[in-house]
Motif scaffolding. Structure first.
Motif, PDB file in Angstrom:
ATOM      1  N   UNK A 121       6.779  -2.194   1.003  1.00 11.40           N
ATOM      2  CA  UNK A 121       5.997  -2.822   2.027  1.00 11.40           C
ATOM      3  C   UNK A 121       4.905  -2.023   2.248  1.00 11.40           C
ATOM      4  N   UNK A 122       3.732  -2.591   2.421  1.00 15.40           N
ATOM      5  CA  UNK A 122       2.510  -2.247   3.450  1.00 15.40           C
ATOM      6  C   UNK A 122       2.707  -2.649   4.844  1.00 15.40           C
ATOM      7  N   UNK A 123       3.137  -1.759   5.547  1.00 18.90           N
ATOM      8  CA  UNK A 123       3.553  -2.005   7.226  1.00 18.90           C
ATOM      9  C   UNK A 123       2.196  -1.334   7.756  1.00 18.90           C
ATOM     10  N   UNK A 124       1.909  -2.424   8.835  1.00 16.36           N
ATOM     11  CA  UNK A 124       0.796  -2.239   9.810  1.00 16.36           C
ATOM     12  C   UNK A 124       1.202  -1.639  11.082  1.00 16.36           C
ATOM     13  N   UNK A 125       0.937  -0.448  11.491  1.00 16.60           N
ATOM     14  CA  UNK A 125       1.515  -0.116  12.924  1.00 16.60           C
ATOM     15  C   UNK A 125       0.473  -0.289  13.656  1.00 16.60           C
ATOM     16  N   UNK A 126       0.530  -1.145  14.724  1.00 17.82           N
ATOM     17  CA  UNK A 126      -0.336  -1.795  15.723  1.00 17.82           C
ATOM     18  C   UNK A 126      -0.868  -0.671  16.501  1.00 17.82           C
ATOM     19  N   UNK A 127       0.337   0.275  17.008  1.00 17.31           N
ATOM     20  CA  UNK A 127       0.027   1.394  18.229  1.00 17.31           C
ATOM     21  C   UNK A 127      -1.117   2.261  17.456  1.00 17.31           C
ATOM     22  N   UNK A 128      -0.905   2.887  16.204  1.00 19.48           N
ATOM     23  CA  UNK A 128      -1.706   3.693  15.465  1.00 19.48           C
ATOM     24  C   UNK A 128      -2.752   3.049  14.777  1.00 19.48           C
ATOM     25  N   UNK A 129      -2.661   2.007  14.433  1.00 21.96           N
ATOM     26  CA  UNK A 129      -4.037   1.055  13.753  1.00 21.96           C
ATOM     27  C   UNK A 129      -4.041   1.560  12.348  1.00 21.96           C
ATOM     28  N   UNK A 130      -2.906   1.689  11.752  1.00 20.41           N
ATOM     29  CA  UNK A 130      -3.012   2.126  10.355  1.00 20.41           C
ATOM     30  C   UNK A 130      -1.911   1.518   9.490  1.00 20.41           C
ATOM     31  N   UNK A 131      -2.240   1.347   8.217  1.00 20.33           N
ATOM     32  CA  UNK A 131      -1.181   0.724   7.299  1.00 20.33           C
ATOM     33  C   UNK A 131      -0.545   1.762   6.642  1.00 20.33           C
ATOM     34  N   UNK A 132       0.839   1.789   6.452  1.00 18.89           N
ATOM     35  CA  UNK A 132       1.577   2.854   5.566  1.00 18.89           C
ATOM     36  C   UNK A 132       2.440   2.167   4.515  1.00 18.89           C
TER      37      UNK A 132
END
Length: 255
Positions: free
Chosen positions: A94-105
């Protein structure tokens, strides 16, 4: 059993009416997919117990409303591979977007279960990047790839400890207990709510309602406490009280 509502020849309680109308609305909202050709027959069967010559289904839909106000939108094409992975025990990338860090991992995960919580879908999974259990909101998924690799299986007991032990969707194994005191006026509402299956509560002589709930991550709990301000006081722990104060102060500065 809840209070019953009498209809000609039929009896429904509140939860049954809610379930029937919710199922109907959810089925109507489905986009094109493998189930499309089966949806209309299902809807017809759902209408049967509600629809009769005295109270037609359109009266139900007009007079009894089921509103889903907190639902966040997610990419519909992501749900089928996620559900398939959960049911067939296959890993996902999965490409998961972290809202708090504003990044996709990019992560490889072993899905364990799908969780529908407060009008939104979450994937509980073992993250092979972090080597721990994580919960991923479906609306935060930017890409989903179904693989043929078998999942790392986590026992139900471990899942329950990780995700169900504390308050809210952000849970974990390291629990603390929060105690809150609500004014007698606010108690008229809060005393009827269940915040957690293991909660403890009591009312003092002056009508103040005390509520104790376990939690491991304070984010959602803080938001719920602030929803009741100024008619709630955090008794303990001090760390939670300080965090609520900090957020309330920051909120005032933004007004």
């Amino acid at each position: 059993m809840g209070n019953k509502f009498e209809l000609p020849g039929l009896w429904f309680n509140a939860s049954e009416i809610h379930a029937l109308l919710t199922m109907q609305q959810l089925l109507k909202s489905l986009g094109p997919g493998l189930l499309s050709k089966h949806i209309e027959p299902l809807l017809t069967r759902l209408r049967m117990p509600l629809d009769n010559e005295n109270i037609p289904i359109d009266i139900f839909e007009k007079r009894i409303r089921v509103q889903r106000l907190s639902a966040r939108t997610y990419e519909p094409k992501h749900f089928p591979p996620v559900a398939t992975a959960v049911l067939q025990g296959r890993r996902l990338v999965i490409d998961h977007f972290n809202k708090e860090r504003n990044e996709t991992l990019n992560r490889e995960v072993s899905p364990q279960r799908l969780n529908y919580y407060k009008e939104n879908w979450y994937l509980d999974a073992w993250c092979h990047v972090r080597n721990e259990l994580r919960s991923f909101a479906l609306d935060a998924l930017r890409g989903v790839t179904l693989t043929e690799k078998p999942i790392k299986t986590v026992s139900d007991k471990v899942l329950s400890t990780a995700f169900d032990a504390g308050y809210g969707i952000f849970s974990g194994a390291n629990l603390e207990w929060a105690e809150m005191a609500f004014t007698s006026e606010r108690a008229k509402w809060v005393s009827k709510e269940q915040w957690h299956p293991e909660q403890k509560s009591w009312t003092t002589d002056d009508g103040t309602y005390h509520l104790r709930v376990p939690y491991s991550d304070s984010r959602e709990l803080c938001m719920e406490i602030m929803r009741h301000a100024p008619e709630v006081k955090v008794i303990s722990p001090k760390s939670l009280r300080d965090q609520v104060k900090k957020q309330l102060t920051a909120a005032l500065e933004n007004i």
